[in-house]
Scaffold this motif. Structure first.
Motif, PDB file in Angstrom:
ATOM      1  N   GLY A  56      27.327  25.578  34.856  1.00 49.96           N
ATOM      2  CA  GLY A  56      27.905  26.882  35.210  1.00 49.96           C
ATOM      3  C   GLY A  56      27.032  28.034  34.739  1.00 49.96           C
ATOM      4  N   ARG A  57      26.470  27.903  33.552  1.00 49.08           N
ATOM      5  CA  ARG A  57      25.585  28.976  33.053  1.00 49.08           C
ATOM      6  C   ARG A  57      24.284  29.010  33.851  1.00 49.08           C
ATOM      7  NH1 ARG A  57      27.477  26.905  28.278  1.00 49.08           N
ATOM      8  NH2 ARG A  57      25.530  25.940  27.627  1.00 49.08           N
ATOM      9  N   LEU A  58      23.801  27.843  34.273  1.00 50.43           N
ATOM     10  CA  LEU A  58      22.595  27.813  35.112  1.00 50.43           C
ATOM     11  C   LEU A  58      22.873  28.491  36.452  1.00 50.43           C
ATOM     12  CD1 LEU A  58      21.517  24.151  34.302  1.00 50.43           C
ATOM     13  CD2 LEU A  58      20.133  26.175  33.783  1.00 50.43           C
ATOM     14  N   TYR A  59      24.061  28.271  36.996  1.00 52.48           N
ATOM     15  CA  TYR A  59      24.458  28.903  38.260  1.00 52.48           C
ATOM     16  C   TYR A  59      24.467  30.428  38.100  1.00 52.48           C
ATOM     17  CZ  TYR A  59      27.309  30.093  42.337  1.00 52.48           C
ATOM     18  OH  TYR A  59      27.765  30.641  43.509  1.00 52.48           O
ATOM     19  N   ASP A  60      24.930  30.892  36.983  1.00 54.87           N
ATOM     20  CA  ASP A  60      24.976  32.323  36.676  1.00 54.87           C
ATOM     21  C   ASP A  60      23.557  32.884  36.615  1.00 54.87           C
ATOM     22  OD1 ASP A  60      24.911  34.718  35.134  1.00 54.87           O
ATOM     23  OD2 ASP A  60      26.674  34.162  33.964  1.00 54.87           O
ATOM     24  N   ASN A  61      22.731  32.300  35.771  1.00 54.59           N
ATOM     25  CA  ASN A  61      21.355  32.799  35.618  1.00 54.59           C
ATOM     26  C   ASN A  61      20.491  31.727  34.959  1.00 54.59           C
ATOM     27  OD1 ASN A  61      18.984  34.177  34.968  1.00 54.59           O
ATOM     28  ND2 ASN A  61      20.085  36.102  34.681  1.00 54.59           N
ATOM     29  N   TRP A  62      19.869  30.889  35.787  1.00 59.65           N
ATOM     30  CA  TRP A  62      19.102  29.763  35.236  1.00 59.65           C
ATOM     31  C   TRP A  62      17.858  30.235  34.499  1.00 59.65           C
ATOM     32  CZ3 TRP A  62      14.222  29.228  37.374  1.00 59.65           C
ATOM     33  CH2 TRP A  62      14.010  29.788  38.635  1.00 59.65           C
ATOM     34  N   MET A  63      17.334  31.408  34.862  1.00 62.37           N
ATOM     35  CA  MET A  63      16.134  31.899  34.171  1.00 62.37           C
ATOM     36  C   MET A  63      16.448  32.278  32.719  1.00 62.37           C
ATOM     37  SD  MET A  63      15.078  33.973  37.561  1.00 62.37           S
ATOM     38  CE  MET A  63      16.810  34.010  37.991  1.00 62.37           C
ATOM     39  N   GLU A  64      17.599  32.939  32.524  1.00 61.55           N
ATOM     40  CA  GLU A  64      18.037  33.289  31.165  1.00 61.55           C
ATOM     41  C   GLU A  64      18.410  32.029  30.375  1.00 61.55           C
ATOM     42  OE1 GLU A  64      18.488  36.193  29.426  1.00 61.55           O
ATOM     43  OE2 GLU A  64      17.564  37.368  31.038  1.00 61.55           O
ATOM     44  N   GLU A  65      19.119  31.119  31.030  1.00 63.12           N
ATOM     45  CA  GLU A  65      19.603  29.927  30.345  1.00 63.12           C
ATOM     46  C   GLU A  65      18.442  29.037  29.898  1.00 63.12           C
ATOM     47  OE1 GLU A  65      22.468  29.347  29.176  1.00 63.12           O
ATOM     48  OE2 GLU A  65      22.543  27.204  28.807  1.00 63.12           O
ATOM     49  N   LEU A  66      17.364  28.999  30.708  1.00 65.89           N
ATOM     50  CA  LEU A  66      16.218  28.146  30.377  1.00 65.89           C
ATOM     51  C   LEU A  66      15.081  28.928  29.729  1.00 65.89           C
ATOM     52  CD1 LEU A  66      16.068  26.093  33.709  1.00 65.89           C
ATOM     53  CD2 LEU A  66      17.080  25.367  31.544  1.00 65.89           C
ATOM     54  N   LEU A  67      15.314  30.217  29.492  1.00 69.35           N
ATOM     55  CA  LEU A  67      14.293  31.095  28.919  1.00 69.35           C
ATOM     56  C   LEU A  67      12.988  31.023  29.726  1.00 69.35           C
ATOM     57  CD1 LEU A  67      14.979  30.114  25.186  1.00 69.35           C
ATOM     58  CD2 LEU A  67      15.965  32.040  26.433  1.00 69.35           C
ATOM     59  N   ARG A  68      13.124  31.104  31.049  1.00 72.11           N
ATOM     60  CA  ARG A  68      11.973  31.046  31.964  1.00 72.11           C
ATOM     61  C   ARG A  68      11.519  32.446  32.347  1.00 72.11           C
ATOM     62  NH1 ARG A  68      10.179  25.975  34.720  1.00 72.11           N
ATOM     63  NH2 ARG A  68      10.773  24.672  32.972  1.00 72.11           N
ATOM     64  N   ASP A  69      10.257  32.564  32.762  1.00 73.37           N
ATOM     65  CA  ASP A  69       9.770  33.846  33.275  1.00 73.37           C
ATOM     66  C   ASP A  69      10.527  34.198  34.548  1.00 73.37           C
ATOM     67  OD1 ASP A  69       7.991  33.988  31.253  1.00 73.37           O
ATOM     68  OD2 ASP A  69       6.294  33.206  32.411  1.00 73.37           O
ATOM     69  N   GLN A  70      10.659  35.488  34.787  1.00 70.11           N
ATOM     70  CA  GLN A  70      11.386  35.924  35.970  1.00 70.11           C
ATOM     71  C   GLN A  70      10.415  36.115  37.126  1.00 70.11           C
ATOM     72  OE1 GLN A  70      13.222  39.512  34.529  1.00 70.11           O
ATOM     73  NE2 GLN A  70      14.612  38.379  33.200  1.00 70.11           N
ATOM     74  N   PRO A  71      10.650  35.437  38.278  1.00 69.81           N
ATOM     75  CA  PRO A  71       9.763  35.638  39.429  1.00 69.81           C
ATOM     76  C   PRO A  71       9.795  37.105  39.875  1.00 69.81           C
ATOM     77  CG  PRO A  71      11.357  33.856  39.835  1.00 69.81           C
ATOM     78  CD  PRO A  71      11.754  34.521  38.565  1.00 69.81           C
ATOM     79  N   ARG A  72       8.655  37.601  40.367  1.00 73.02           N
ATOM     80  CA  ARG A  72       8.608  39.001  40.825  1.00 73.02           C
ATOM     81  C   ARG A  72       9.011  39.137  42.285  1.00 73.02           C
ATOM     82  NH1 ARG A  72       3.501  41.069  38.239  1.00 73.02           N
ATOM     83  NH2 ARG A  72       4.012  41.021  36.012  1.00 73.02           N
ATOM     84  N   LYS A  73       8.588  38.126  43.074  1.00 76.96           N
ATOM     85  CA  LYS A  73       8.875  38.188  44.522  1.00 76.96           C
ATOM     86  C   LYS A  73      10.330  37.855  44.785  1.00 76.96           C
ATOM     87  CE  LYS A  73       4.422  36.517  46.165  1.00 76.96           C
ATOM     88  NZ  LYS A  73       3.851  35.217  46.502  1.00 76.96           N
ATOM     89  N   ASN A  74      10.767  38.186  45.997  1.00 77.32           N
ATOM     90  CA  ASN A  74      12.107  37.757  46.406  1.00 77.32           C
ATOM     91  C   ASN A  74      12.121  36.247  46.636  1.00 77.32           C
ATOM     92  OD1 ASN A  74      12.802  40.425  46.484  1.00 77.32           O
ATOM     93  ND2 ASN A  74      13.490  40.409  48.607  1.00 77.32           N
ATOM     94  N   HIS A  75      13.283  35.642  46.426  1.00 72.49           N
ATOM     95  CA  HIS A  75      13.454  34.247  46.817  1.00 72.49           C
ATOM     96  C   HIS A  75      13.240  34.152  48.336  1.00 72.49           C
ATOM     97  CE1 HIS A  75      15.418  30.494  47.816  1.00 72.49           C
ATOM     98  NE2 HIS A  75      15.431  30.170  46.528  1.00 72.49           N
ATOM     99  N   PRO A  76      12.471  33.144  48.797  1.00 72.37           N
ATOM    100  CA  PRO A  76      12.157  33.051  50.230  1.00 72.37           C
ATOM    101  C   PRO A  76      13.393  33.001  51.141  1.00 72.37           C
ATOM    102  CG  PRO A  76      11.297  31.142  48.997  1.00 72.37           C
ATOM    103  CD  PRO A  76      11.786  32.116  48.000  1.00 72.37           C
TER     104      PRO A  76
END
Ligand code: HEC
Ligand code: HEC
Length: 258
Positions: A53-73
């Protein structure tokens, strides 16, 4: 006495080593240390549902990943969001999981994309293929497979039918305010304070507190109350009956909004 205990300890530790040796590389042992259990052992594990559920909310925050700059395709050019937010599952599929048939039918977050509500109850392996496939194409490089498995478990077993509890037009919650207050004042109070104003989610000039979010976006608040807030130490209450969560939400709508 102590020698018997000692023997039992020895036996147990030999057993543990044997179990560890049987686990193939890349798979975690069943009694994984509490650090960061990512691999799934049992799809009914409530922590797996909550983490999904937290990954669904924001997987980048949950996994401490870099945030992509481009839009999702898969994000439509007609959509109003840009860059990193377009990668959050909730941005295309909604806090109520119902996409273009839910709250995101209209407004700033509208994309026309269908929801994920219909995959409820499907096999997690099947849902995992949907996350990997099609227009979507989340590869293992950006979103690790173990995280995709947790997302699939959440989508299969964790989705809430929010229309049962929140009136779409008035945003009023069908919950017991008194019971919810008892929970808030014992559970949430330690971080958010009695009035929910201990943490300000936004800036000082335009503050947002628990009360603000629960009035403005009860769907988001219910998701977070049940599954937790990505990347921070907030608790999850997915081990409780859904009505227990809804009662807390109903109470939070009575808290100060500024
Ligand atoms: C940029 C928009 C976008 C984002 C972000 C997004 N999706 Fe999707 N998703 C789509 C589109 C488009 C479809 C295909 C809908 C269709 O068949 O018309 C889809 C379909 C799905 C389906 C199949 C639904 C069904 O009933 O067939 C699942 C499951 C799914 N997404 C899960 C996820 C998960 C999990 C995430 C986050 C990791 C995610 N999606 C993020 C756009 C998105
Ligand atoms: C252990 C501390 C802790 C507990 C307990 C806790 N929270 Fe939180 N909560 C947080 C933190 C930290 C954040 C993130 C703050 C931020 O992003 O600035 C947060 C965020 C939130 C948000 C969303 C903010 C946003 O970004 O939209 C809501 C709503 C919320 N909490 C409600 C609750 C409720 C209701 C409870 C009780 C069921 C609760 N919290 C229990 C620490 C906690």
């Amino acid at each position: 006495m102590s020698s018997i205990n000692h023997k039992i300890c020895k036996l147990l530790s030999v057993g543990a080593v044997a179990v560890l040796a049987l686990v193939p590389p890349g798979k975690a042992a069943a009694d994984e240390p509490s650090g960061d259990p990512m691999h799934v052992h049992d799809a009914d594990d409530v922590w797996a549902i909550a983490r999904g559920g937290r990954l669904y909310d924001n997987w980048m925050e949950e996994l401490l990943r870099d945030q992509p700059r481009k839009n999702h395709p898969a994000y439509p050019s007609t959509g109003k969001k840009r860059g990193y937010p377009t990668w959050r599952c909730k941005e295309c599929h909604g806090w109520d999981y119902k996409g273009n048939k839910g709250v995101y039918k209209l407004g700033d977050h509208a994309t026309g994309i269908k929801g994920v509500f219909d995959v409820r109850g499907k096999k997690p392996e099947e849902i995992h293929q949907m996350i990997l496939g099609g227009t979507h194409g989340f590869s293992g490089a950006e979103l690790p497979h173990a995280a995709q498995e947790l997302l699939a478990i959440f989508l299969s077993k964790g989705q809430i039918d929010m229309d049962k509890y929140i009136d779409r037009k008035t945003r009023i919650v069908r919950g017991d305010i008194k019971k919810g207050g008892q929970s808030f004042q014992t559970v949430c109070v330690s971080c958010h304070g009695f009035d929910g104003k201990e943490i300000n989610f936004k800036s000082g000039r335009f503050p947002e507190y628990v009360g603000t979010i629960c009035r403005k976006n009860p769907w988001e608040a219910l998701h977070k109350i049940r599954f937790g807030q990505p990347g921070v130490g907030m608790i999850a209450l997915a081990n409780q009956d859904i009505q227990y969560n809804v009662d807390i939400l109903a109470y939070c709508q009575t808290l100060p909004v500024k």
